[in-house]
Write a protein that holds these residues in place. Sequence first.
Motif, PDB file in Angstrom:
ATOM      1  N   TYR A 221      -7.317   2.350   5.601  1.00  0.00           N
ATOM      2  CA  TYR A 221      -6.661   1.939   4.356  1.00  0.00           C
ATOM      3  C   TYR A 221      -7.027   2.920   3.248  1.00  0.00           C
ATOM      4  CZ  TYR A 221      -5.664  -1.054   0.292  1.00  0.00           C
ATOM      5  OH  TYR A 221      -5.199  -1.558  -0.902  1.00  0.00           O
ATOM      6  N   ASP A 222      -6.012   3.598   2.690  1.00  0.00           N
ATOM      7  CA  ASP A 222      -6.251   4.675   1.727  1.00  0.00           C
ATOM      8  C   ASP A 222      -6.939   4.207   0.448  1.00  0.00           C
ATOM      9  OD1 ASP A 222      -5.319   6.771   3.233  1.00  0.00           O
ATOM     10  OD2 ASP A 222      -3.301   6.765   2.377  1.00  0.00           O
ATOM     11  N   GLU A 223      -6.604   3.017  -0.030  1.00  0.00           N
ATOM     12  CA  GLU A 223      -7.116   2.558  -1.326  1.00  0.00           C
ATOM     13  C   GLU A 223      -8.432   1.794  -1.200  1.00  0.00           C
ATOM     14  OE1 GLU A 223      -5.577   3.588  -4.019  1.00  0.00           O
ATOM     15  OE2 GLU A 223      -4.144   4.590  -2.696  1.00  0.00           O
ATOM     16  N   ARG A 224      -9.121   1.978  -0.089  1.00  0.00           N
ATOM     17  CA  ARG A 224     -10.346   1.214   0.139  1.00  0.00           C
ATOM     18  C   ARG A 224     -11.451   1.636  -0.819  1.00  0.00           C
ATOM     19  NH1 ARG A 224      -9.821   5.163   3.879  1.00  0.00           N
ATOM     20  NH2 ARG A 224     -11.619   6.520   4.294  1.00  0.00           N
ATOM     21  N   PRO A 225     -12.236   0.690  -1.334  1.00  0.00           N
ATOM     22  CA  PRO A 225     -13.415   1.032  -2.136  1.00  0.00           C
ATOM     23  C   PRO A 225     -14.559   1.440  -1.220  1.00  0.00           C
ATOM     24  CG  PRO A 225     -13.235  -1.336  -1.915  1.00  0.00           C
ATOM     25  CD  PRO A 225     -12.010  -0.773  -1.256  1.00  0.00           C
ATOM     26  N   PRO A 226     -15.621   2.020  -1.745  1.00  0.00           N
ATOM     27  CA  PRO A 226     -16.776   2.352  -0.903  1.00  0.00           C
ATOM     28  C   PRO A 226     -17.292   1.113  -0.177  1.00  0.00           C
ATOM     29  CG  PRO A 226     -16.974   3.371  -3.071  1.00  0.00           C
ATOM     30  CD  PRO A 226     -15.798   2.442  -3.149  1.00  0.00           C
TER      31      PRO A 226
ATOM     32  N   TYR B  56       0.811  -1.209   0.000  1.00  0.00           N
ATOM     33  CA  TYR B  56       0.000   0.000   0.000  1.00  0.00           C
ATOM     34  C   TYR B  56       0.851   1.268   0.000  1.00  0.00           C
ATOM     35  CZ  TYR B  56       0.910  -1.138   4.910  1.00  0.00           C
ATOM     36  OH  TYR B  56       1.509  -1.531   6.097  1.00  0.00           O
TER      37      TYR B  56
ATOM     38  N   TYR C  74     -15.874  -0.459   2.250  1.00  0.00           N
ATOM     39  CA  TYR C  74     -14.777  -1.388   2.573  1.00  0.00           C
ATOM     40  C   TYR C  74     -14.932  -1.958   3.977  1.00  0.00           C
ATOM     41  CZ  TYR C  74      -9.916  -2.930   3.354  1.00  0.00           C
ATOM     42  OH  TYR C  74      -8.794  -3.655   3.658  1.00  0.00           O
TER      43      TYR C  74
END
Length: 294
Positions: free
Chosen positions: A169-174, A20, A176
């Motif tokens: 977590y920065d790259e989480r999808p909606p 990440y 998450y």
Amino acid sequence: MHLSVLYRGRLSSCNYDCGYCPFAKTYDDRETLRRDAEELARFVSWAERARHPLSVLFTPWGEGLVRRHYRDAMVRLSRLPHLRRVAIQTNLCVGLRWLDEADLDALALWCTYHPDQVDRDAFLGRCRKLDRRGVRYSVGMVAMREHLDEIEAMRAGLPAHVPLWLNAYDERPPGYYSAAEVERLALIDPHFRYNLDPAPSLGAPCWTGENVISVDGNGEVRRCHFVSERLGNLYDGSFAAGLRERACPNACCDCYIGYVHRKDLPFQAEFGRGLLERIPLRQAWAMPAAAAGR
């Protein structure tokens, strides 16, 4: 005047390979490291000449403590009579003997545990060494869903006085995190929701640009890492004329080292002198019965 300085030089190399992180296993060549060391030494010399109280947080893109010039800088700064706090973000991978030369009343460590990179027992062993030395430190993790059990295990393994902070977590999808998972994480870090769902920032009162500044290796001063407005240069003193009360120009601030300085949030009161190293004034954690029985 008390001035907090967030220093980020040109170092970007790291010995870890976290998926990440955009700087995982990056490499700084010898010339970059040489210039970084020279620029850091210049900053330390400036701090030594300062005649007002200072606090310093090193926020390198990479891992600083594997480089001797960062360890030496921490020691030198910790010994200054006008230095209230010097802290650094670190993965705690290096030996700890260098700390024996520092003034531990002023030094603190912001440590991050990466379960894909280091064994938990090995990391906790390093934490125990910090405790034996009397070092102030916090521990943090990126709250990835696959690490929820590991987060709870780390919390259970740390002494109650050591905070375990969690970054969403920065790259989480909606969607998450489920509602139950958010509750589970907030039991461990009561401030987790500020990172997960930050309050709108535009127009919010903030200490950055007033008594908090961001400095790069060239001495260029900005109000914080997330606002590009230049205030001047540290070394010619031109930045001082630009220090004044300001409101945040960004719609959102989702990083602790940014929103922690907002005047309308509770961090100044709840963290006090532990603000830079992410240690609240009162920390005595105990696992709730529901979590203990999981």
